[in-house]
Design a protein around this motif. Sequence first.
Motif, short mmCIF file in Angstrom:
data_model
loop_
_atom_site.label_atom_id
_atom_site.label_comp_id
_atom_site.label_asym_id
_atom_site.label_seq_id
_atom_site.Cartn_x
_atom_site.Cartn_y
_atom_site.Cartn_z
N VAL A 317 0.84 -1.21 0.00
CA VAL A 317 0.00 0.00 0.00
C VAL A 317 0.87 1.26 0.00
N LEU A 318 1.87 1.29 0.88
CA LEU A 318 2.75 2.46 0.96
C LEU A 318 3.51 2.66 -0.34
N PHE A 319 3.96 1.57 -0.95
CA PHE A 319 4.69 1.66 -2.21
C PHE A 319 3.81 2.24 -3.31
N GLN A 320 2.57 1.76 -3.41
CA GLN A 320 1.66 2.26 -4.44
C GLN A 320 1.41 3.76 -4.28
N LEU A 321 1.31 4.22 -3.04
CA LEU A 321 1.07 5.65 -2.81
C LEU A 321 2.31 6.47 -3.15
N VAL A 322 3.49 5.95 -2.84
CA VAL A 322 4.73 6.67 -3.13
C VAL A 322 4.91 6.85 -4.64
N VAL A 323 4.70 5.78 -5.40
CA VAL A 323 4.89 5.87 -6.86
C VAL A 323 3.85 6.79 -7.50
N ARG A 324 2.77 7.05 -6.78
CA ARG A 324 1.76 7.99 -7.28
C ARG A 324 2.01 9.41 -6.81
N GLY A 325 3.14 9.62 -6.13
CA GLY A 325 3.53 10.97 -5.71
C GLY A 325 2.81 11.49 -4.49
N TYR A 326 2.23 10.58 -3.68
CA TYR A 326 1.48 11.01 -2.50
C TYR A 326 2.39 10.99 -1.27
N HIS A 327 2.34 12.06 -0.45
CA HIS A 327 3.23 12.16 0.71
C HIS A 327 2.52 12.66 1.98
N ASP A 328 1.20 12.75 1.94
CA ASP A 328 0.48 13.23 3.13
C ASP A 328 0.22 12.08 4.10
N SER A 329 -0.92 12.08 4.75
CA SER A 329 -1.20 11.10 5.80
C SER A 329 -1.93 9.87 5.26
N VAL A 330 -1.64 8.72 5.89
CA VAL A 330 -2.19 7.44 5.45
C VAL A 330 -2.80 6.71 6.65
N VAL A 331 -3.98 6.15 6.46
CA VAL A 331 -4.62 5.30 7.47
C VAL A 331 -4.84 3.93 6.83
N ILE A 332 -4.37 2.87 7.49
CA ILE A 332 -4.51 1.52 6.96
C ILE A 332 -5.24 0.66 7.98
N TYR A 333 -6.29 -0.02 7.54
CA TYR A 333 -7.07 -0.91 8.41
C TYR A 333 -6.70 -2.36 8.12
N THR A 334 -6.45 -3.13 9.18
CA THR A 334 -6.17 -4.56 9.05
C THR A 334 -6.90 -5.33 10.14
N ASP A 335 -7.30 -6.55 9.83
CA ASP A 335 -7.93 -7.39 10.87
C ASP A 335 -6.91 -8.32 11.52
N ASN A 336 -5.62 -8.03 11.30
CA ASN A 336 -4.55 -8.82 11.89
C ASN A 336 -3.87 -8.03 13.01
N VAL A 337 -4.04 -8.48 14.25
CA VAL A 337 -3.50 -7.76 15.40
C VAL A 337 -1.97 -7.75 15.39
N GLU A 338 -1.38 -8.86 14.98
CA GLU A 338 0.10 -8.94 14.95
C GLU A 338 0.69 -7.89 14.02
N ALA A 339 0.12 -7.73 12.85
CA ALA A 339 0.63 -6.75 11.89
C ALA A 339 0.44 -5.33 12.42
N LYS A 340 -0.68 -5.09 13.08
CA LYS A 340 -0.94 -3.76 13.64
C LYS A 340 0.17 -3.34 14.62
N ASP A 341 0.66 -4.31 15.37
CA ASP A 341 1.64 -4.00 16.42
C ASP A 341 3.09 -4.07 15.95
N THR A 342 3.35 -4.75 14.82
CA THR A 342 4.75 -4.99 14.45
C THR A 342 5.13 -4.48 13.05
N TRP A 343 4.20 -3.91 12.29
CA TRP A 343 4.47 -3.54 10.91
C TRP A 343 5.67 -2.61 10.77
N TYR A 344 5.85 -1.72 11.74
CA TYR A 344 6.88 -0.69 11.62
C TYR A 344 8.28 -1.21 11.93
N LYS A 345 8.38 -2.45 12.42
CA LYS A 345 9.69 -3.03 12.71
C LYS A 345 10.38 -3.54 11.45
#
Length: 438
Positions: A317-345
Amino acid sequence: MIMQRVTDEEIIYKAFQKYPECCGSKKLPILSQGKVLTRRANLLQQVEKYVLLMNSSKTTEAEKNTICNKGKKLYQQYCFQMKVNPDIDTTRLSQKMDELLWHIATIEGKKALITRENQIAGNRIDLALLFEEEKNIRNLIGKPIDTVIKEALNNNKYTVVGEDVIAIYMTVSGEKYHRKSCQYCKGKNMIPTSLKKAENIGLTPCKCIATSPEIVREDKLPIDTMQESSELEMVQSEKTITRYMTAFIDESIAVNQWRDLDGSISEKQGKYSYIICEGYLTEESQITDKNRIYSSVMPTQEKRSIGSIATEAILAVLFQLVVRGYHDSVVIYTDNVEAKDTWYKEPANKALAKLFASVIVCYVPRERNTKADKLARERTFVNLPTEAMRRILVKSKKYQEAKEELDYVKTFFPVPRKNIPNLIEELKILDYIAKGGK
């Protein structure tokens, strides 16, 4: 000319250099000439030892962290001695101490980055502003830098974003920053930024800023995870909300149906799907054909965990937004608790997230994430070795040939399973008669 960005390491190094001016003085005795020589030799020996270890490729990161802590204490002793016994210093001692300080600043800079990334709103801390104050410089010597930063987070005095700042934009190659409505930038790709960042890379204000500045709130959400969407609803109530993109992602590991055709294929197959929409959405019912800008389903490695697949979906998702020239704020919804807590690692996610004003990953129950789930169920993928694909194609061709032959037989024998065995028996009897009953 555009100035190079001042790094955290450089800011910390300069703070170390200021320490002698604010370290105070301990009641140390004035040393005799002989003791000065002895103390100088001891200091130089210790500093050279630490520098040698810091430069060695065999020294582990844990060992360097230990040297960093001991080096700060040694530097503190050096500064105290210099206050009372200035003759203790020499050109070589000063140079080696300076070299050690740079090594320490490099390690402290890495720790500062990790701390700011792991703390809520940590990316707002302005280290240069923080170490303008003597008490914070003294704390830097006496405390771990992560402690110094955590304490500073409680004081808005040291944050980058204040109550009223200019909402500004920059271009890819320009040397000035602008208002969004700047008449000199019509048709150009304008990238949102902060005043702090613009000044840090040497940009100067355009005429549109100097003549008629537009003052608005530019509060930005930190790069962080959030557990409840109700917290996002508070953001929605801001009158001057930042531009948003919203994405819903889903991930799964399912039985590989291709395995029926070739047993060598992996038993299970992983995949993820995502839907990206323009605007700030709080639930999937707000997805429309008008605000939906991109969606996709992609395969992934079969043996990965559900959490890691969801993390990969966030990266997509982040890659698709970058290649489209978008740099503002992003909200991503997931039903996976593990990813919510560890994605940024994940290093790749961390690197891409820094290109946005803010990235927030929120948990949403599976029953409220049905559209991304449906998108994934409508597609199937498989990662096949060339030989396995060849065998499948051969089997498919043979099946098609057999089916064509069967269709031909049915034109004469509508019920082949019943008709053909009877026909064979009749042919056997006729052959027996033809041979004279032999």
